[in-house]
Design a protein around this motif. Structure first.
Motif, PDB file in Angstrom:
ATOM      1  N   GLY A 124     -20.808  71.166  82.460  1.00 55.88           N
ATOM      2  CA  GLY A 124     -20.211  72.493  82.596  1.00 55.88           C
ATOM      3  C   GLY A 124     -21.255  73.566  82.390  1.00 55.88           C
ATOM      4  N   GLY A 125     -20.818  74.810  82.578  1.00 57.35           N
ATOM      5  CA  GLY A 125     -21.711  75.929  82.312  1.00 57.35           C
ATOM      6  C   GLY A 125     -22.849  76.072  83.302  1.00 57.35           C
ATOM      7  N   LEU A 126     -22.748  75.421  84.462  1.00 58.56           N
ATOM      8  CA  LEU A 126     -23.865  75.520  85.409  1.00 58.56           C
ATOM      9  C   LEU A 126     -23.925  76.927  86.004  1.00 58.56           C
ATOM     10  CD1 LEU A 126     -23.791  72.070  87.290  1.00 58.56           C
ATOM     11  CD2 LEU A 126     -24.893  72.694  85.127  1.00 58.56           C
ATOM     12  N   GLY A 127     -25.146  77.418  86.182  1.00 55.33           N
ATOM     13  CA  GLY A 127     -25.339  78.733  86.790  1.00 55.33           C
ATOM     14  C   GLY A 127     -24.730  79.856  85.990  1.00 55.33           C
ATOM     15  N   ALA A 164     -39.279  80.293  83.117  1.00 55.52           N
ATOM     16  CA  ALA A 164     -37.907  79.826  83.309  1.00 55.52           C
ATOM     17  C   ALA A 164     -37.782  79.279  84.728  1.00 55.52           C
ATOM     18  CB  ALA A 164     -36.927  80.991  83.148  1.00 55.52           C
ATOM     19  N   SER A 165     -36.780  78.435  84.908  1.00 59.62           N
ATOM     20  CA  SER A 165     -36.296  78.106  86.247  1.00 59.62           C
ATOM     21  C   SER A 165     -37.389  77.819  87.282  1.00 59.62           C
ATOM     22  CB  SER A 165     -35.396  79.266  86.713  1.00 59.62           C
ATOM     23  OG  SER A 165     -34.872  79.042  87.984  1.00 59.62           O
ATOM     24  N   GLN A 166     -37.414  78.622  88.338  1.00 59.57           N
ATOM     25  CA  GLN A 166     -38.364  78.417  89.432  1.00 59.57           C
ATOM     26  C   GLN A 166     -39.795  78.414  88.907  1.00 59.57           C
ATOM     27  OE1 GLN A 166     -35.314  77.865  90.980  1.00 59.57           O
ATOM     28  NE2 GLN A 166     -36.796  77.916  92.617  1.00 59.57           N
ATOM     29  N   GLY A 167     -40.039  79.242  87.920  1.00 59.70           N
ATOM     30  CA  GLY A 167     -41.379  79.323  87.352  1.00 59.70           C
ATOM     31  C   GLY A 167     -41.756  78.023  86.659  1.00 59.70           C
ATOM     32  N   LEU A 168     -40.800  77.446  85.944  1.00 66.41           N
ATOM     33  CA  LEU A 168     -41.069  76.178  85.260  1.00 66.41           C
ATOM     34  C   LEU A 168     -41.336  75.084  86.293  1.00 66.41           C
ATOM     35  CD1 LEU A 168     -41.065  75.050  82.274  1.00 66.41           C
ATOM     36  CD2 LEU A 168     -38.916  73.991  82.904  1.00 66.41           C
ATOM     37  N   LEU A 169     -40.543  75.111  87.360  1.00 67.02           N
ATOM     38  CA  LEU A 169     -40.737  74.083  88.388  1.00 67.02           C
ATOM     39  C   LEU A 169     -42.099  74.245  89.059  1.00 67.02           C
ATOM     40  CD1 LEU A 169     -37.192  73.848  90.022  1.00 67.02           C
ATOM     41  CD2 LEU A 169     -38.150  72.536  88.130  1.00 67.02           C
ATOM     42  N   VAL A 201     -42.467  78.823  75.841  1.00 63.96           N
ATOM     43  CA  VAL A 201     -41.025  79.021  75.730  1.00 63.96           C
ATOM     44  C   VAL A 201     -40.427  78.934  77.123  1.00 63.96           C
ATOM     45  CG1 VAL A 201     -39.221  80.747  75.282  1.00 63.96           C
ATOM     46  CG2 VAL A 201     -41.033  80.369  73.601  1.00 63.96           C
ATOM     47  N   CYS A 202     -39.319  78.215  77.238  1.00 65.30           N
ATOM     48  CA  CYS A 202     -38.552  78.205  78.478  1.00 65.30           C
ATOM     49  C   CYS A 202     -37.241  78.929  78.210  1.00 65.30           C
ATOM     50  CB  CYS A 202     -38.283  76.775  78.938  1.00 65.30           C
ATOM     51  SG  CYS A 202     -37.176  76.714  80.354  1.00 65.30           S
ATOM     52  N   ALA A 203     -37.012  80.017  78.933  1.00 62.66           N
ATOM     53  CA  ALA A 203     -35.746  80.743  78.820  1.00 62.66           C
ATOM     54  C   ALA A 203     -34.802  80.124  79.845  1.00 62.66           C
ATOM     55  CB  ALA A 203     -35.952  82.226  79.097  1.00 62.66           C
ATOM     56  N   ASN A 204     -34.026  79.155  79.418  1.00 60.78           N
ATOM     57  CA  ASN A 204     -33.307  78.287  80.352  1.00 60.78           C
ATOM     58  C   ASN A 204     -32.455  79.029  81.377  1.00 60.78           C
ATOM     59  OD1 ASN A 204     -33.456  76.322  77.702  1.00 60.78           O
ATOM     60  ND2 ASN A 204     -33.676  75.274  79.656  1.00 60.78           N
ATOM     61  N   ARG A 205     -32.620  78.617  82.620  1.00 60.60           N
ATOM     62  CA  ARG A 205     -31.928  79.253  83.752  1.00 60.60           C
ATOM     63  C   ARG A 205     -31.714  78.220  84.845  1.00 60.60           C
ATOM     64  NH1 ARG A 205     -34.881  83.848  87.722  1.00 60.60           N
ATOM     65  NH2 ARG A 205     -34.169  82.798  89.600  1.00 60.60           N
ATOM     66  N   ILE A 221     -30.014  80.543  94.727  1.00 65.71           N
ATOM     67  CA  ILE A 221     -30.718  81.177  93.617  1.00 65.71           C
ATOM     68  C   ILE A 221     -29.705  81.803  92.663  1.00 65.71           C
ATOM     69  CG2 ILE A 221     -31.087  83.368  94.821  1.00 65.71           C
ATOM     70  CD1 ILE A 221     -33.954  83.332  93.492  1.00 65.71           C
ATOM     71  N   ASN A 222     -29.984  81.679  91.385  1.00 60.93           N
ATOM     72  CA  ASN A 222     -29.055  82.129  90.344  1.00 60.93           C
ATOM     73  C   ASN A 222     -29.898  82.366  89.098  1.00 60.93           C
ATOM     74  OD1 ASN A 222     -27.465  81.631  87.862  1.00 60.93           O
ATOM     75  ND2 ASN A 222     -25.770  81.170  89.215  1.00 60.93           N
ATOM     76  N   ILE A 223     -29.740  83.533  88.496  1.00 61.22           N
ATOM     77  CA  ILE A 223     -30.614  83.856  87.362  1.00 61.22           C
ATOM     78  C   ILE A 223     -30.015  83.453  86.031  1.00 61.22           C
ATOM     79  CG2 ILE A 223     -31.774  85.782  88.511  1.00 61.22           C
ATOM     80  CD1 ILE A 223     -29.946  87.693  86.911  1.00 61.22           C
ATOM     81  N   PHE A 224     -28.793  82.907  86.050  1.00 64.82           N
ATOM     82  CA  PHE A 224     -28.081  82.723  84.790  1.00 64.82           C
ATOM     83  C   PHE A 224     -28.365  81.358  84.163  1.00 64.82           C
ATOM     84  CE2 PHE A 224     -26.022  86.057  87.213  1.00 64.82           C
ATOM     85  CZ  PHE A 224     -26.113  87.090  86.301  1.00 64.82           C
ATOM     86  N   ASN A 225     -27.790  81.188  82.998  1.00 60.10           N
ATOM     87  CA  ASN A 225     -28.210  80.075  82.147  1.00 60.10           C
ATOM     88  C   ASN A 225     -27.592  78.729  82.503  1.00 60.10           C
ATOM     89  OD1 ASN A 225     -26.976  78.699  79.278  1.00 60.10           O
ATOM     90  ND2 ASN A 225     -29.160  78.733  79.546  1.00 60.10           N
TER      91      ASN A 225
END
Ligand SMILES: Cc1ncc(C[n+]2csc(CCOP(=O)(O)OP(=O)(O)O)c2C)c(N)n1
Ligand code: SF4
Ligand SMILES: [Mg+2]
Lengths: 328, 395
Positions: B349-352, B79-84, B103-107, B113-117
């Motif tokens: 919308g829905g960022l972070g 996810a996130s930083q890991g995907l980058l 699988v990417c668990a979207n974040r 830094i923010n762990i949410f979707n």
């Protein structure tokens, strides 16, 4: 070095969100208050970063930056270079967990040391990826239960040895590298002060028990930290330009079981035959470290040679020495 | 068998049923529960695989690349930083046309830094050459993993199954887990022709020059274009065998006669469906269209489904900073190419991890007007702004 009361600065102030009994919070408080607010702190991603900077709040009373997980040492290299250009001698301090040091951060750390940046790198070693909920890192000791090294029908926990990061770091011929832990504050203080008096790259590995990940009572953090040293599993040493220049010797050696028992992360090893073999192996590892660093006058059960030969990597079975021992 | 499972668990079970032989893992929230469950399966002998704890996501992506090149099915998730951090390797895997599934668990991505979707992480990889499927539910995420292996291996293209962090990965839903026999029937044993093998030595990842590099991309692009039909066919096949399918590339809801259509992707579409129902009950002609597949981009199919709409709102959880909505821009291009002039409203919308609640979505639909010239997108309000029309209805 500021000679005032070391706890006057409150570089890391109260109100942060660490778990109760967090060894990393204690260690960071000690280290940062010894260094003081006239320094620039670079933090890798990890518990320390998360519990001190929750949602637009900060527990830091000194300049502090967090970029990403892997690059703290490289960001610090840039900060140090900029300070040099600006003619400033503000100390530069990296703080990272074991994951951010032994694993994902090792490449940038090696580069920082090789280039000789004037930076103190402090690793708060709690022997797993704690912030993400206790996954194994290359610092996790052999046989430990984490969520990615679970015991199971075919497994007794982590299959691989704890990486000897202090030797790797010292092999860069760096000016100063040392291990410390929270139970021995005078030792830790002496090492921080010594490190701050030296130019160039310096490295401190501070063993920081984590009640959550190690599954010990949060009142036992300091006790567990002390037992890690007293059993020989975590030797307190200093290395200068790759040479061993200081060790904290032991009056007597405590059996590793005294250290392992209070920690849930070793619980699966007790009361079954395969676990017993792992316990023997952990004892051998402690003996090997005692022999290697000359921590005791007395002989240990395992000498360096036999203990080293008992070391197991990966999925492989027991090497002959340990197997014979087990059959006895 | 129907079971109450966390999204991560459901996906891990689906992965297990696909029998990967190498699993590479690195922890990152909200993905970690997936690899933790796989670790336990390996420790218990329920999955016969090499479980490799990597030293970073860069390592994890490289491990699955090596494993697939050496001829076995592999799996990783991040996810996130890991995907980058995987980015360089993910482009390389795609360029080498290796059938890797992840699988990417979207974040959200940092800083801050923010762990949410949201979808900023996988959207940033949209041009990397990976097929990208976005799941709306845990059931779909699990089913998509099974489909993904078959698509990847048939097309020699890597597939990323994207599932919303927390909304899916950490929520419990009843999920139908197929039997091993049924999955074995749907998914043939791993086959990949270009493996590293001393009997038929092959050079993977050699150099190229200006006179031929472009042809690699042309072939890759063609394979992507052709994969549309494969994705649709395998989803239909899956439907025949398991009694569920997910729309292939696009999943429409109450589109017939809809004058206003909300287009979006991922779990947010559940809330959108509710809003569509609400508004239809009030006599409005509103429908929804879910983009299940972002790459290959189903331009023609979108035009087919949206051609008669009078108003199109694209609601997305990602932002091309300085340009606006990503799906919206691609849709505008597709419509323009088809000669359709319906304005496309781009709403971000829905960022972070900010909830796009049904009320917020309803406000977006009610309040929207055509975009002003030069304004590429607007942002969803944090809380629903109630308008007169709405209040009247409430009474
Ligand atoms: C590239 C990347 N991968 C993974 C993560 C997720 N992550 C955040 S903190 C962390 C664990 C940190 O472990 P460690 O460095 O040992 O510090 P601790 O939390 O144990 O103090 C992980 C895996 C991340 N932020 N970035
Ligand atoms: S998980 Fe461990 S390291 Fe992290 S805050 Fe809690 S006690 Fe400290
Ligand atoms: Mg740690």
């Amino acid at each position: 070095m500021d000679k005032r009361d070391p706890f006057r600065h409150n570089v890391l102030t109260s109100g942060h969100r660490a778990c109760s009994g967090c060894g990393e919070a204690m260690a960071a408080r000690m280290v940062c208050d010894l260094i003081g607010p006239d320094a620039i702190y670079i933090n890798a991603t990890g518990c320390l970063q998360v519990f001190t900077t929750h949602n637009q709040q900060s527990a830091w009373q000194a300049p502090w930056i967090h970029s990403v997980f892997a690059n703290a040492a490289a960001v610090a290299s840039g900060v140090e270079a900029a300070l040099r250009v600006r003619g400033k001698d503000t100390p530069v301090v990296v703080q990272a967990g074991d994951g951010g040091t032994f694993d994902i951060g090792l490449q940038c750390l090696s580069g920082m040391i090789e280039r000789g940046h004037d930076v103190l790198f402090v690793c708060y070693d709690n022997e797993a990826y704690m912030n993400t909920g206790v996954q194994r890192s290359s610092s996790t000791p052999h046989a430990v239960h984490t969520t990615t090294s679970p015991p199971g029908r075919l497994s007794q926990g982590k299959h691989h040895l704890k990486k000897d990061v202090i030797s790797i770091v010292a092999a860069h011929y760096m000016p100063y590298a040392a291990t410390a832990t929270i139970a021995y504050f005078p030792d830790l203080k002496a090492k921080v002060e010594k490190a701050m008096g030296i130019k160039g790259p310096r490295f401190l590995q501070v063993l920081s028990p984590c009640p959550l990940g190690w599954a010990h009572d949060s009142a036992l953090t300091v006790t567990v930290s002390r037992l890690a040293v007293e059993t020989g599993l975590f030797p307190l040493i200093e290395l200068e330009h790759g040479e061993l220049t200081g060790v904290m010797r032991l009056a007597e050696q405590k059996p590793v079981e005294e250290y392992l028992r209070p920690q849930g992360r070793f619980r699966h090893l007790f009361g079954n035959g395969e676990g017993a073999a792992e316990l023997r192996h952990l004892q051998a590892l402690a003996d090997a470290r005692i022999c290697r660093y000359g921590l005791l006058d007395a002989a240990t059960e395992w000498d360096t040679q036999s203990a080293m030969q008992s070391m197991r990597h990966g999925r492989g079975g027991y090497v002959p020495v340990l197997q014979e021992e087990m059959e006895k | 068998m129907r079971k109450l499972l966390e999204g991560s668990q459901a996906v891990a079970e689906a992965v297990r049923l696909c029998r990967p032989q190498v699993v590479a893992a690195y922890p990152i929230t909200p993905q970690t529960h997936i690899i933790e469950r796989l670790a336990q399966h390996v420790a218990d002998g329920e999955l016969e695989a090499e479980f490799i704890n990597a030293e970073s996501e860069f390592g994890a992506a490289s491990i699955v690349q090596g494993a697939v090149a050496a001829g076995v099915r592999a799996f990783t998730a991040t996810a996130s930083q890991g995907l980058l951090l995987m980015t360089e390797v993910l482009h390389n895997i795609a360029g080498m046309r290796l059938p890797v599934v992840m699988v990417c668990a979207n974040r959200a991505v940092s800083a801050p830094i923010n762990i949410f979707n949201d979808h900023q992480d996988s959207m940033a990889l949209r041009d990397s050459g990976w097929i990208q499927l976005y799941a709306e539910s845990n059931q779909e995420a699990a089913d998509s993993v099974i489909q993904a292996y078959r698509i990847a291996e048939a097309c020699e293209l890597p597939v990323m199954v994207c599932m919303d962090g927390f909304y899916l990965t950490h929520s419990f839903e009843p999920v139908e887990l197929p039997t091993q026999g049924a999955v074995d029937e749907f998914l043939p044993p791993f086959h990949f022709a270009r493996t590293l093998n001393p009997a038929t030595p092959m050079t993977l990842g050699g150099g190229s020059e200006p006179d031929n590099y472009q042809e690699y991309r042309v072939l890759q692009h063609e394979a992507m274009e052709n994969s549309r039909a494969v994705i649709e066919a395998f989803d239909a096949d899956f439907g025949t065998q398991f009694g569920r399918s997910w729309g292939g590339l696009l999943d429409g809801y109450r589109l017939e006669g809809a004058q206003t259509v909300v287009l979006g992707t991922g779990s947010l579409m559940g809330a959108v469906r509710d809003v569509v129902d609400r508004l239809c009950d009030q006599g409005r002609a509103v429908g929804a269209l879910r983009l299940r597949c972002l790459r290959p981009f189903p331009a023609r199919e979108l035009v087919g489904r949206l051609g008669s709409a009078q108003r199109i709102i694209v609601l997305e959880k990602a932002l091309s900073v300085g340009a606006g909505g990503i799906i919206a821009a691609e849709l505008r291009a597709a419509l323009q190419q088809a000669g359709i002039t319906t304005p496309v409203e781009s709403v971000i919308g829905g960022l972070g991890g900010r909830d796009l609640t049904p009320d917020v979505i309803e406000a977006v639909v009610r309040n929207a007007g055509p975009d002003e010239a030069g304004v590429s997108c607007r942002f969803a309000p944090q809380v629903a702004v109630h308008h007169e029309a709405h209040e009247e209805h409430e009474e």
